[in-house]
Write an enzyme that holds these catalytic residues in place. Sequence first.
Site, PDB file in Angstrom:
ATOM      1  CG  HIS A 110       4.604 -12.741   0.440  1.00 40.71           C
ATOM      2  ND1 HIS A 110       4.808 -13.449   1.603  1.00 40.71           N
ATOM      3  CD2 HIS A 110       3.269 -12.629   0.299  1.00 40.71           C
ATOM      4  CE1 HIS A 110       3.637 -13.748   2.135  1.00 40.71           C
ATOM      5  NE2 HIS A 110       2.679 -13.249   1.375  1.00 40.71           N
ATOM      6  CB  ALA A 157      -9.005  -0.081 -16.341  1.00 39.21           C
TER       7      ALA A 157
END
Length: 196
Positions: A110, A157
Amino acid sequence: MQTIINYLKIIPRLFYFLFNFSSYKNLNLRAVVFFSVRVQGKKHISIGRNSVVQRGGWLLALKIDENEPVLSIGDNCAIGDYCHIISVRKVIFEDNVLMANNVYVSDNLHGYEDVTTAIKDQPIKFKKEVVLQSGCWIGENVCIIGASIGKNSIIGANSVVTKDIDDYCIAVGSPARVIKKYDLVTKKWNSVNTNN
């Protein structure tokens, strides 16, 4: 009895294919997309043979300019639960990509530069094409934004990847850094000095 069970497993896949294949750019008959997956921009999305997109995910190919977006998932890919894959230009999964749950992959951000406008109201901006090369493994809760992952590489992870990762590497952290690299000559995984 096992034959009947096998046929019953095929019915949801066949049902999804029959009602959706004409909407996709390409949807292989042997692909599995769970009904709870939100798919937007199907005409720009391809899903290959034996690939699975599991529960609660979001596939979005969004046209933001004159470029046609591409979101392509190759053959034999496994996409975990609640994964979000967003393309405004190009996101490619080559064959045999393994992705754990809650992974975010995007080629865009964005806009945020205008401090007088809420970020949600600013334009989406293309960052960089994303290619997840064949055989790579993406761990749980990983974010990949405008970066590509090399062949047979592993992203640990909770990592955030914003720069390309080479082939045969293990990268972890936020931002992700390579901690091991496979040596094709010695056929061993070697630690990488991360103090640089």
